[in-house]
Design an enzyme around this catalytic site. Structure first.
Site, PDB file in Angstrom:
ATOM      1  N   LYS A 177       0.845  -1.197   0.000  1.00 28.83           N
ATOM      2  CA  LYS A 177       0.000   0.000   0.000  1.00 28.83           C
ATOM      3  C   LYS A 177       0.880   1.247   0.000  1.00 28.83           C
ATOM      4  O   LYS A 177       1.626   1.487   0.941  1.00 28.83           O
ATOM      5  CB  LYS A 177      -0.897   0.024   1.234  1.00 28.83           C
ATOM      6  CG  LYS A 177      -1.951   1.120   1.138  1.00 28.83           C
ATOM      7  CD  LYS A 177      -2.667   1.374   2.450  1.00 28.83           C
ATOM      8  CE  LYS A 177      -2.025   2.461   3.241  1.00 28.83           C
ATOM      9  NZ  LYS A 177      -1.989   3.788   2.595  1.00 28.83           N
ATOM     10  N   GLY A 208      -5.627   3.015  -0.266  1.00 31.13           N
ATOM     11  CA  GLY A 208      -6.622   3.431   0.710  1.00 31.13           C
ATOM     12  C   GLY A 208      -5.993   4.062   1.927  1.00 31.13           C
ATOM     13  O   GLY A 208      -4.765   4.204   2.018  1.00 31.13           O
ATOM     14  N   GLY A 210      -4.677   4.724   5.717  1.00 29.22           N
ATOM     15  CA  GLY A 210      -3.884   3.911   6.635  1.00 29.22           C
ATOM     16  C   GLY A 210      -4.756   3.213   7.654  1.00 29.22           C
ATOM     17  O   GLY A 210      -4.574   2.023   7.956  1.00 29.22           O
ATOM     18  N   CYS A 286      13.109  12.393   5.324  1.00 26.27           N
ATOM     19  CA  CYS A 286      13.381  11.981   6.702  1.00 26.27           C
ATOM     20  C   CYS A 286      14.836  12.247   7.079  1.00 26.27           C
ATOM     21  O   CYS A 286      15.163  12.307   8.253  1.00 26.27           O
ATOM     22  CB  CYS A 286      13.039  10.514   6.877  1.00 26.27           C
ATOM     23  SG  CYS A 286      13.864   9.487   5.652  1.00 26.27           S
ATOM     24  N   GLU A 387       9.664  16.621  15.118  1.00 23.78           N
ATOM     25  CA  GLU A 387       9.818  16.552  13.664  1.00 23.78           C
ATOM     26  C   GLU A 387       8.799  17.461  12.974  1.00 23.78           C
ATOM     27  O   GLU A 387       7.598  17.328  13.188  1.00 23.78           O
ATOM     28  CB  GLU A 387       9.621  15.113  13.177  1.00 23.78           C
ATOM     29  CG  GLU A 387       9.916  14.968  11.699  1.00 23.78           C
ATOM     30  CD  GLU A 387       9.661  13.564  11.163  1.00 23.78           C
ATOM     31  OE1 GLU A 387       8.602  12.991  11.469  1.00 23.78           O
ATOM     32  OE2 GLU A 387      10.521  13.058  10.418  1.00 23.78           O
TER      33      GLU A 387
END
Ligand code: NAD
Length: 483
Positions: A177, A208, A210, A286, A387
């Site tokens: 996914k 779709g 999560g 990241c 973050e």
């Protein structure tokens, strides 16, 4: 309104609407328009994908390494041949500059398939002679079966294929996914896999949310391993769901990476790379170095030069070749990043440049933000600890190696760290002590796909890359024979 682009699930080599006909709207970050629909797949769609993967597994796991390698390399070649189309789709879906999609995202997705197509031919089982005991052990590395791969929106095809390529190479079949925020290139990948002759059912892609589709993959009792890249909170949730079923887990999570600059570095190289490590992909990588620490003796010079360069970055429509900073991925994400800028202001952070939304003429509803540099007095403020994942960096000064090391390590994350110095001794001392899975010295994001990739602390568990990924996607079985 332009024609809606409909993404479909790719199951058993064919494209399907979701069984319950539920759809999510897909937004174009550059102008804020809804331009497509994405299936919001249910448990039943995931089950169909699982059944297809399960039936493909006996044959695929027995397919020769040469044949698997040939197909993976063919997929890589087809991605390269379709570079322009994929780059345009990625840029439209994500908001990233087309130049970046063309030079980084899609070439890297192609490299992932080529790399693991080659790596699998070099991956071997081990044997151990038990000397003096008349016994020999051999350790097989066998594919796990059906595995789940779940990826985020920031480097959509790049990170999706970083999981899929080693999983397939190792002989597994997949239920995958991509992020519901950026599903388009994963959808297009299905066609390429068919064209390359990947047998049906080896790769199945369900789209779709999560919380519905992703959750169904993680909860599926017979999907035996989950490779996940995304936020730390999501990773913690997945670990909780998967643990009682003893699933194998690889979690690549968030980061708050230090960029540590010593006065003895190569200044120009450092300055140019620091602009990139701060703002590439709108700061939504990241690995971006979002906490910049500068040695006191060059702090004022750095501050002036850095801000001057950042102000020159051009915020604009992602399809313009001269755009440096495109649109952020979504409206909620833009608002989240803005909220952090406001938190920083309240915490007495000084905005040295940026800090405001940008209106791009003709695309007034797009999600644009100025690249933002915030000077902070302490490393303990929220903007320095949490973050943000946007075009926002903090800068502050330090006096000693000891002090900066303490500050660098004093966050909950531990993904990557960057160090700028020409002292070999300092390089060795600091790289040994930095709490991070990856340390770059005098460079940033230079990647060799053979190396281990991943983080420590709240940045995740497990490593991707090279044989680490092939080990994750296989089970070791030792056979001991006495003779
Ligand atoms: P996210 O955690 O919101 O979503 C990631 C993926 O997980 C998406 O496909 C999402 O649909 C799915 N998901 C969400 N809830 C789920 C659930 N309950 N069960 C199963 N799947 C679920 O992350 P994001 O906002 O898409 O991505 C940004 C985050 O990813 C940042 O924190 C960033 O640091 C991190 N990231 C980490 C790395 C790395 O290698 N360590 C790389 C890129 C991004």
């Amino acid at each position: 309104m332009t024609k809606m682009e409909k993404v479909k699930n790719y199951i058993n080599g064919k494209f399907h609407n979701p069984l319950q006909d539920n759809w999510i709207e897909n937004y174009c970050p550059a102008n804020g328009d809804v331009y497509g629909l994405i299936p919001n797949s249910s448990k039943d769609d995931v089950e169909n994908a699982y059944i297809a993967a399960k039936s493909a597994f006996p044959t695929w796991s027995q397919t020769t390494l040469e044949e698997r390698s040939r197909i993976l390399i063919k997929i890589s070649e087809l991605l390269e041949a379709n570079l322009q189309r994929f780059a345009e789709a990625e840029s439209k879906d994500n908001g990233k500059p087309i130049s970046l999609a063309k030079s980084v995202d899609i070439p890297r997705a192609a490299s992932n398939f080529r790399f693991f197509g080659n790596a699998i031919t070099q991956f071997s089982s081990e044997s151990y002679e038990s000397v003096g005991k008349n016994a020999v052990n051999y350790t097989l590395r066998q594919p796990i079966g059906v595995v789940g791969c779940i990826s985020p929106w920031n480097l959509p095809l790049y990170l999706f294929t970083w999981k899929i390529a080693p999983a397939i190479a190792a002989g597994n079949c997949i239920v995958a996914k991509p992020s519901e925020v950026t599903p388009m290139t994963a959808f297009l990948l299905g066609e390429i896999c068919n064209e390359a002759g990947l047998p049906k059912g080896v790769l199945n892609i369900v789209h779709g949310l999560g919380t519905s589709t992703g959750q169904a993959i993680v909860e599926h009792p017979d999907i035996k391993a989950i490779s996940f890249t995304g936020g730390t909170a999501t990773g913690a949730h997945i670990a909780k769901v998967a643990a009682p079923m003893f699933k194998k887990l690889s979690l690549e999570l968030g980061g708050k990476n230090p960029n540590i600059i010593f006065a003895d570095c190569d200044y120009d190289d450092m300055l140019n790379t620091t602009v990139r490590s701060s703002f590439a992909n709108q700061g939504q990588i990241c690995l971006c170095g979002s906490r910049i620490f500068v040695e006191a003796s060059i702090y004022d010079k750095f501050k002036t030069d850095f801000v001057k360069k950042v102000k020159q970055l051009k915020v604009g429509h992602p399809s313009n070749n001269d755009t440096n900073i495109g649109a952020l991925v979504s409206k909620p994400h833009l608002e989240k990043v803005m909220s952090y800028i406001n938190i920083a202001k309240k915490e007495n952070g000084k905005i040295l440049c940026g800090g405001n939304k940008v209106t791009v003429k003709g695309f007034e509803n797009g999600y644009y933000l100025e690249p933002t540099v915030i000077e902070v007095q302490t490393d303990e403020c929220r903007i320095n600890q949490e973050e943000v994942f946007g075009p926002v960096v903090t800068i502050m000064t330090f006096n000693t190696e000891e002090d900066v090391l303490k500050m660098a390590n004093k966050v909950k994350y531990g993904l990557s760290a960057t160090l700028w110095t020409n002292s070999l001794k300092r390089t060795m001392r600091m790289s040994n002590q930095l709490q991070a899975g990856i340390v770059w010295v005098n460079t940033w994001m230079m990647r060799d796909l053979r190396t281990p990739f991943g983080g420590v602390k709240a940045s995740g568990v497990g490593r991707e890359g090279g044989f680490e990924a092939l080990r994750f996607f296989t089970e070791a079985k030792n056979v001991c024979i006495k003779y």
